[in-house]
Design a protein around this motif. Sequence first.
Motif, PDB file in Angstrom:
ATOM      1  N   MET A 161       0.976  -1.577  -0.389  1.00 25.46           N
ATOM      2  CA  MET A 161       0.099   0.475  -0.159  1.00 25.46           C
ATOM      3  C   MET A 161       0.792   1.184   0.019  1.00 25.46           C
ATOM      4  N   ALA A 162       0.591   2.291  -0.882  1.00 23.71           N
ATOM      5  CA  ALA A 162       1.371   3.611  -0.910  1.00 23.71           C
ATOM      6  C   ALA A 162       1.102   3.633   1.017  1.00 23.71           C
ATOM      7  N   VAL A 163       2.636   5.225   0.965  1.00 24.19           N
ATOM      8  CA  VAL A 163       2.266   5.832   1.686  1.00 24.19           C
ATOM      9  C   VAL A 163       1.538   7.445   1.695  1.00 24.19           C
ATOM     10  N   PRO A 164       0.712   7.927   2.437  1.00 25.67           N
ATOM     11  CA  PRO A 164      -0.110   9.002   1.981  1.00 25.67           C
ATOM     12  C   PRO A 164       0.317   9.635   2.691  1.00 25.67           C
ATOM     13  N   SER A 165       0.484  11.433   1.772  1.00 28.75           N
ATOM     14  CA  SER A 165       0.732  12.546   1.285  1.00 28.75           C
ATOM     15  C   SER A 165       0.520  12.642   3.330  1.00 28.75           C
ATOM     16  N   PRO A 166       1.366  13.623   4.294  1.00 33.41           N
ATOM     17  CA  PRO A 166       0.950  14.191   5.033  1.00 33.41           C
ATOM     18  C   PRO A 166       0.279  14.946   4.783  1.00 33.41           C
ATOM     19  N   CYS A 167      -0.125  15.997   3.993  1.00 32.80           N
ATOM     20  CA  CYS A 167      -0.165  17.405   3.364  1.00 32.80           C
ATOM     21  C   CYS A 167      -2.139  17.562   3.580  1.00 32.80           C
ATOM     22  N   ILE A 168      -3.121  18.658   4.268  1.00 34.06           N
ATOM     23  CA  ILE A 168      -3.215  18.788   4.956  1.00 34.06           C
ATOM     24  C   ILE A 168      -4.353  19.624   4.196  1.00 34.06           C
ATOM     25  N   ASN A 169      -3.741  20.562   3.347  1.00 35.76           N
ATOM     26  CA  ASN A 169      -4.144  21.634   2.526  1.00 35.76           C
ATOM     27  C   ASN A 169      -3.951  22.582   3.138  1.00 35.76           C
ATOM     28  N   VAL A 170      -3.818  22.604   4.534  1.00 32.91           N
ATOM     29  CA  VAL A 170      -3.092  23.512   5.628  1.00 32.91           C
ATOM     30  C   VAL A 170      -1.401  24.069   4.568  1.00 32.91           C
ATOM     31  N   CYS A 171      -1.061  24.688   3.990  1.00 33.71           N
ATOM     32  CA  CYS A 171       0.369  25.133   3.749  1.00 33.71           C
ATOM     33  C   CYS A 171       0.586  26.384   4.160  1.00 33.71           C
TER      34      CYS A 171
ATOM     35  N   GLN B  29       8.002   7.129   4.617  1.00 33.53           N
ATOM     36  CA  GLN B  29       7.262   6.878   6.166  1.00 33.53           C
ATOM     37  C   GLN B  29       8.722   7.242   7.060  1.00 33.53           C
ATOM     38  N   ALA B  30       9.404   7.478   6.748  1.00 32.62           N
ATOM     39  CA  ALA B  30      10.880   8.101   7.695  1.00 32.62           C
ATOM     40  C   ALA B  30      10.520  10.029   7.909  1.00 32.62           C
ATOM     41  N   VAL B  31       9.806  10.124   6.541  1.00 33.43           N
ATOM     42  CA  VAL B  31       9.208  12.307   6.822  1.00 33.43           C
ATOM     43  C   VAL B  31       7.973  11.476   7.813  1.00 33.43           C
ATOM     44  N   TRP B  32       7.322  10.404   8.052  1.00 36.52           N
ATOM     45  CA  TRP B  32       6.324  10.811   8.950  1.00 36.52           C
ATOM     46  C   TRP B  32       6.468  10.040   9.958  1.00 36.52           C
ATOM     47  N   ASN B  33       7.301   9.627  10.487  1.00 38.37           N
ATOM     48  CA  ASN B  33       8.555   9.760  11.398  1.00 38.37           C
ATOM     49  C   ASN B  33       8.760  10.363  12.335  1.00 38.37           C
ATOM     50  N   ARG B  34       8.758  11.081  11.582  1.00 36.20           N
ATOM     51  CA  ARG B  34      10.144  12.152  11.816  1.00 36.20           C
ATOM     52  C   ARG B  34       8.814  13.467  11.928  1.00 36.20           C
ATOM     53  N   ILE B  35       7.413  13.551  11.043  1.00 36.28           N
ATOM     54  CA  ILE B  35       6.460  14.365  11.502  1.00 36.28           C
ATOM     55  C   ILE B  35       5.637  14.247  12.848  1.00 36.28           C
ATOM     56  N   ALA B  36       5.758  12.613  13.629  1.00 35.45           N
ATOM     57  CA  ALA B  36       5.628  11.870  14.838  1.00 35.45           C
ATOM     58  C   ALA B  36       6.183  12.484  15.716  1.00 35.45           C
ATOM     59  N   GLU B  37       7.489  12.513  15.719  1.00 33.40           N
ATOM     60  CA  GLU B  37       8.720  13.060  16.897  1.00 33.40           C
ATOM     61  C   GLU B  37       8.091  14.289  17.471  1.00 33.40           C
ATOM     62  N   ARG B  38       8.565  15.099  15.899  1.00 36.60           N
ATOM     63  CA  ARG B  38       7.669  16.604  16.143  1.00 36.60           C
ATOM     64  C   ARG B  38       6.823  17.164  17.080  1.00 36.60           C
TER      65      ARG B  38
ATOM     66  N   ARG C 289      -3.871  17.186  12.680  1.00 30.04           N
ATOM     67  CA  ARG C 289      -2.934  15.959  12.578  1.00 30.04           C
ATOM     68  C   ARG C 289      -4.064  15.677  11.468  1.00 30.04           C
ATOM     69  N   PRO C 290      -2.839  14.905  10.785  1.00 32.14           N
ATOM     70  CA  PRO C 290      -3.512  14.004   9.357  1.00 32.14           C
ATOM     71  C   PRO C 290      -3.349  12.937  10.246  1.00 32.14           C
ATOM     72  N   MET C 291      -4.126  11.622   9.168  1.00 26.68           N
ATOM     73  CA  MET C 291      -3.823  10.238   9.782  1.00 26.68           C
ATOM     74  C   MET C 291      -2.063   9.895   9.681  1.00 26.68           C
ATOM     75  N   ASP C 292      -1.943   9.070  10.810  1.00 26.80           N
ATOM     76  CA  ASP C 292       0.016   8.914  10.317  1.00 26.80           C
ATOM     77  C   ASP C 292      -0.480   7.173   9.966  1.00 26.80           C
ATOM     78  N   PRO C 293       0.192   6.971   8.734  1.00 29.77           N
ATOM     79  CA  PRO C 293      -0.308   5.731   8.206  1.00 29.77           C
ATOM     80  C   PRO C 293       0.821   4.326   9.001  1.00 29.77           C
ATOM     81  N   ALA C 294       1.130   4.938   9.895  1.00 27.76           N
ATOM     82  CA  ALA C 294       1.917   3.501  10.834  1.00 27.76           C
ATOM     83  C   ALA C 294       0.861   2.986  11.737  1.00 27.76           C
ATOM     84  N   ARG C 295       0.059   4.216  12.164  1.00 25.94           N
ATOM     85  CA  ARG C 295      -1.149   3.782  13.506  1.00 25.94           C
ATOM     86  C   ARG C 295      -1.591   3.127  12.855  1.00 25.94           C
TER      87      ARG C 295
END
Length: 80
Positions: A1-11, A42-51, A74-80
């Motif tokens: 399954m592709a990793v979704p973008s964390p973008c929620i159009n609040v740029c 997924q590494a980017v998602w992990n850094r987002i979670a840490e931040r 908070r966009p949905m973290d695909p790791a959860r």
Amino acid sequence: MAVPSPCINVCTLDHATGLCLGCARTLQEIGDWIDLDDAGKQAVWNRIAERRSRAEDQASASAGGPRDGLGAHRPMDPAR
């Protein structure tokens, strides 16, 4: 399954932190996203979670809410 973008159009860039207030990515991460493989995304998602975790820790230590807005949207973290 592709990793979704964390973008929620609040740029909106927070110039103090260098992070997007919507997705909590750096400009470099946003620009690189399209070229990253799933592991890189997924590494980017992990850094987002840490931040966000650090921002929440800082917010709970202060009387106010999150200082940098990272917990606001908070966009949905695909790791959860």
